[in-house]
Write a protein that holds these residues in place. Sequence first.
Motif, PDB file in Angstrom:
ATOM      1  N   GLU A 658       0.846  -1.189   0.000  1.00 42.23           N
ATOM      2  CA  GLU A 658       0.000   0.000   0.000  1.00 42.23           C
ATOM      3  C   GLU A 658       0.884   1.243   0.000  1.00 42.23           C
ATOM      4  O   GLU A 658       1.702   1.445   0.909  1.00 42.23           O
ATOM      5  CB  GLU A 658      -0.904   0.013   1.236  1.00 42.23           C
ATOM      6  CG  GLU A 658      -1.958  -1.080   1.264  1.00 42.23           C
ATOM      7  CD  GLU A 658      -3.165  -0.702   0.422  1.00 42.23           C
ATOM      8  OE1 GLU A 658      -3.252   0.472   0.008  1.00 42.23           O
ATOM      9  OE2 GLU A 658      -4.006  -1.575   0.175  1.00 42.23           O
ATOM     10  N   THR A 661       0.532   3.552   3.026  1.00 40.65           N
ATOM     11  CA  THR A 661       1.094   2.923   4.221  1.00 40.65           C
ATOM     12  C   THR A 661       2.612   2.992   4.195  1.00 40.65           C
ATOM     13  O   THR A 661       3.254   3.232   5.230  1.00 40.65           O
ATOM     14  CB  THR A 661       0.638   1.456   4.315  1.00 40.65           C
ATOM     15  OG1 THR A 661      -0.790   1.403   4.303  1.00 40.65           O
ATOM     16  CG2 THR A 661       1.155   0.809   5.591  1.00 40.65           C
ATOM     17  N   LYS A 716      -0.656   1.062  -5.234  1.00 37.69           N
ATOM     18  CA  LYS A 716       0.299   0.076  -4.732  1.00 37.69           C
ATOM     19  C   LYS A 716       1.682   0.408  -5.258  1.00 37.69           C
ATOM     20  O   LYS A 716       1.831   1.016  -6.314  1.00 37.69           O
ATOM     21  CB  LYS A 716      -0.089  -1.341  -5.188  1.00 37.69           C
ATOM     22  CG  LYS A 716      -1.530  -1.741  -4.913  1.00 37.69           C
ATOM     23  CD  LYS A 716      -1.778  -2.056  -3.466  1.00 37.69           C
ATOM     24  CE  LYS A 716      -3.191  -2.588  -3.266  1.00 37.69           C
ATOM     25  NZ  LYS A 716      -3.467  -2.913  -1.860  1.00 37.69           N
ATOM     26  N   ASP A 780       1.935  -7.289   6.690  1.00 31.81           N
ATOM     27  CA  ASP A 780       0.592  -6.726   6.503  1.00 31.81           C
ATOM     28  C   ASP A 780       0.060  -7.061   5.115  1.00 31.81           C
ATOM     29  O   ASP A 780      -1.129  -7.347   4.944  1.00 31.81           O
ATOM     30  CB  ASP A 780       0.618  -5.204   6.692  1.00 31.81           C
ATOM     31  CG  ASP A 780       0.858  -4.802   8.139  1.00 31.81           C
ATOM     32  OD1 ASP A 780       0.739  -5.671   9.017  1.00 31.81           O
ATOM     33  OD2 ASP A 780       1.181  -3.614   8.377  1.00 31.81           O
ATOM     34  N   ALA A 781       0.957  -7.001   4.099  1.00 29.67           N
ATOM     35  CA  ALA A 781       0.537  -7.306   2.727  1.00 29.67           C
ATOM     36  C   ALA A 781       0.054  -8.748   2.614  1.00 29.67           C
ATOM     37  O   ALA A 781      -0.946  -9.033   1.947  1.00 29.67           O
ATOM     38  CB  ALA A 781       1.687  -7.045   1.754  1.00 29.67           C
ATOM     39  N   ASP A 784      -3.314  -9.021   4.284  1.00 33.91           N
ATOM     40  CA  ASP A 784      -4.350  -8.441   3.429  1.00 33.91           C
ATOM     41  C   ASP A 784      -4.704  -9.388   2.298  1.00 33.91           C
ATOM     42  O   ASP A 784      -5.879  -9.559   1.940  1.00 33.91           O
ATOM     43  CB  ASP A 784      -3.875  -7.100   2.859  1.00 33.91           C
ATOM     44  CG  ASP A 784      -3.823  -6.014   3.919  1.00 33.91           C
ATOM     45  OD1 ASP A 784      -4.444  -6.201   4.980  1.00 33.91           O
ATOM     46  OD2 ASP A 784      -3.151  -4.992   3.685  1.00 33.91           O
ATOM     47  N   GLY A 787      -6.688 -12.213   3.668  1.00 35.36           N
ATOM     48  CA  GLY A 787      -8.039 -11.760   3.979  1.00 35.36           C
ATOM     49  C   GLY A 787      -8.883 -11.608   2.723  1.00 35.36           C
ATOM     50  O   GLY A 787     -10.059 -11.984   2.703  1.00 35.36           O
ATOM     51  N   GLN A 788      -8.245 -11.081   1.661  1.00 36.05           N
ATOM     52  CA  GLN A 788      -8.967 -10.936   0.404  1.00 36.05           C
ATOM     53  C   GLN A 788      -9.336 -12.305  -0.173  1.00 36.05           C
ATOM     54  O   GLN A 788     -10.449 -12.512  -0.659  1.00 36.05           O
ATOM     55  CB  GLN A 788      -8.129 -10.145  -0.597  1.00 36.05           C
ATOM     56  CG  GLN A 788      -8.848  -9.871  -1.913  1.00 36.05           C
ATOM     57  CD  GLN A 788      -8.008  -9.000  -2.840  1.00 36.05           C
ATOM     58  OE1 GLN A 788      -6.897  -8.622  -2.505  1.00 36.05           O
ATOM     59  NE2 GLN A 788      -8.543  -8.691  -3.998  1.00 36.05           N
ATOM     60  N   ARG A 791     -12.205 -13.705   1.692  1.00 32.46           N
ATOM     61  CA  ARG A 791     -13.466 -13.070   1.306  1.00 32.46           C
ATOM     62  C   ARG A 791     -13.972 -13.635  -0.021  1.00 32.46           C
ATOM     63  O   ARG A 791     -15.165 -13.841  -0.218  1.00 32.46           O
ATOM     64  CB  ARG A 791     -13.280 -11.552   1.219  1.00 32.46           C
ATOM     65  CG  ARG A 791     -13.143 -10.868   2.580  1.00 32.46           C
ATOM     66  CD  ARG A 791     -13.223  -9.361   2.460  1.00 32.46           C
ATOM     67  NE  ARG A 791     -12.093  -8.797   1.722  1.00 32.46           N
ATOM     68  CZ  ARG A 791     -10.946  -8.444   2.296  1.00 32.46           C
ATOM     69  NH1 ARG A 791     -10.766  -8.626   3.609  1.00 32.46           N
ATOM     70  NH2 ARG A 791      -9.967  -7.918   1.583  1.00 32.46           N
TER      71      ARG A 791
END
Length: 804
Positions: A658, A661, A716, A780-781, A784, A787-788, A791
């Motif tokens: 990000e 970030t 990104k 963190d990437a 993420d 998590g994606q 989902r």
Amino acid sequence: MSKDQSPLDLAIVGNTLQVHPSSISSDHPSQEQSLLEPYARFRSQPFDALQELGLHVTGTGWRSYDKIIGRDIFYPGFSDNMKSMVMRQEKLRLRISELAQKRVEVEIHEGLLGPKGLEGEEQEHRTRRLARRRQIETELHDVAESWTDKMICKMDSKVFIRGAYYFATQLLTRAYHQGIHVSSQEVLQLRTVAEKAAVKKQSMIFLPCHRSHVDYVSLQLVCYRLGLALPTVVAGDNLNFPVIGPFLQHAGAMWIRRSFGDDQLYTTLVQSYLDTLLQEGYNVECFVEGGRSRTGKLLQPKFGILSFLLDGVLSGRVEDALVVPVSTQYDKVIEVDSYISELLGQPKPKEDLFQFLSASNVLSLKLGRVDVRFHEPWSMRGFIDQQRTRLVRSPSIESMYDAALKRKILTTLGYKVLKEINDVSVVMPTALVGTVLLTLRGRGVGKSELVRRVNWLSERVRAQGGRVAHFAESTTEVVIDKALTVLGPKLVGRVEGLPEATFYAEDRFQLSFYRNMTIHLFVSQALVCAALYTKVKWGGGPESQRMAYTELANYVLFLSQLFRAEFIYPTESLGETLDNTLRGLEQDGVILTFRNNLVSNEIEFVELHPDERASGRENFDFYCFLIWPFIEASWLGVVSLFMLVAPQHHPDNEAWLEYKTVQDRAQLLGKTLYHQGDLSYFEAVNKEALKNSFTRAEDEGIITVTRSRDAKVSPKVKMDFEWMPSRDAEGKLVADGKLWDLCERISQSRREGKNRRDGTTVRTRVLGLADLVGRDLFDDAVMDAEGQASRVRRRRSIQTRAQL
């Protein structure tokens, strides 16, 4: 301080118009003259205050605002008339027709309006399509009309603007108790040009710098008091909140979205409104920098609204308009506290009535004065013709509406305006004091030394063609005392109980805002001295600190490229600017040049002047101190790129990070390096400098950034393979490769001293910290991404169950 015979200044203080000595010094002092009585205060003189308010509401004398120079404004029906003219614009009508036709084509393709292209097509289908197109055109017309009503300024009531002038002047001159100052020569010139423009029905386009919300208020007050037609001010709709928004709109503000996206109708509507204003000769005001400068110096030009204004003249829809660059300077900017918070990473607060009322609490303070200066107006058409002659070399090229050519003209226009704003800017006493305090080596400075350095700096400003705010009959000591009072103890501290009054920079970060108001005058000198410092820092005798001209020129070029997003440079070539700068520094006794008298009389070597050595390098250091914080920020920006190297054995070495970030973590890295002694200037961690550094890295191909058209999708970033640093056998980052070479190149001119440690150990620690912060980014990437993916799996499961 001395004064000169230049034209007097006018000061608007409440209801008072005063004459002051010029902002450029002279040896012939003048007396101030009060031309009008000041406003009475409601608490002390309630009857007189109410009487003065009544004079404004009824429009007695000059307050009537009836005999203005320019187009008639503030009359009943003004808004309806303006809206009607906008909606009649040919460009807008064609756009509505085009969008309606495109929508019809889509509906035909979707089979909603019958088949297309068949022989013997029924008249019924053609009739349906025509009716549908007219329906869409009507709907788009209604939308455009609604947007126009929300957008345009509504100058309908002269009673309102009289009261608004009184109210705004009361508020502004309570905060800036020394009033609004303008140059009488510039005002007379402006009025003369405005009278000629009014005869030709030409607009004046005011292009001010932007440091405060007070900018547009002060310019409106100046225009009102001097009898000029108020400009329509292009403003972001973030200020269009309840109570304040309607007030500003009826006082001259036009509201536009902060981002147009791909909305072709809205884009054309803004163009049509601005075309209407220029075609009809109404004055316009917009900020060439876009947003407010949080750092005190001019920002790079933003070309959005400027492009619309240029396009109107360039396309021939508008015959001509006059451009008026404007400089607005302050003893103290109201919003500086919030600027510092934003630069240190705090989110920008949303504009609302509460924020406005909170800001109004400072109106009881004494913040000094505001200086508004006008550059000589010039023709936009003349500028375009001049650029066409310069850029279009082939006489066979007739079209001026070439996209590439327009971009070149637009870029030249933006930087020309910024340069002319700098040319007419006035250096305020607070900027002089702040600059001196931040360019001295000691912890503090005695009053006598502060006076001496302020006098020296004032002379340097004038020698560079700059202007110093007038001091009337006051001595330098009195002027400095007033400046210290305005800055206040939170910015400048005083050590008590000493034989001589001694001052020090209490808040260096906030003081840098005022130092940056002077830096544009000395950028060339600062770059040269920083380049020479790469030799001087190693000590030794004069010969060991001597620098070859070619080496000096190469490093100055390197630094100028490094800071191309930070400063507005002279328009001359680098070689010409460098030679002029060296000549000036030599005349001032800062440097000494050695020439090859046998061949071409060219400069071979440069070194410090003996007199400068004898004085402890105070003037040479002054120029270095100006540029060192920016060098530190650039070094931090490059060091922070090491965070983009994936940790060893990481599950996703090719992860896109990000962008925002990454920039936030770069700021965190900078704060850590500062507190551990590896960064000399805390202001180097400000997010604007880091953003500029990342932009340069993207331009140079060091990093790759992907951006989506969807504003909700964050950009990104990842490191380019050719710039990727390596790791050793233990997995630690190695101080080697192209990226580290760039760090070292910048570091050559960084300030040495007790505030910072250097050496191999430091390299290891700095890279270790960058690696530590970077590891969190990659973790963190991965989270993420997981998590994606989760989902997506959950969404597919739901879809499967729905099918079952």
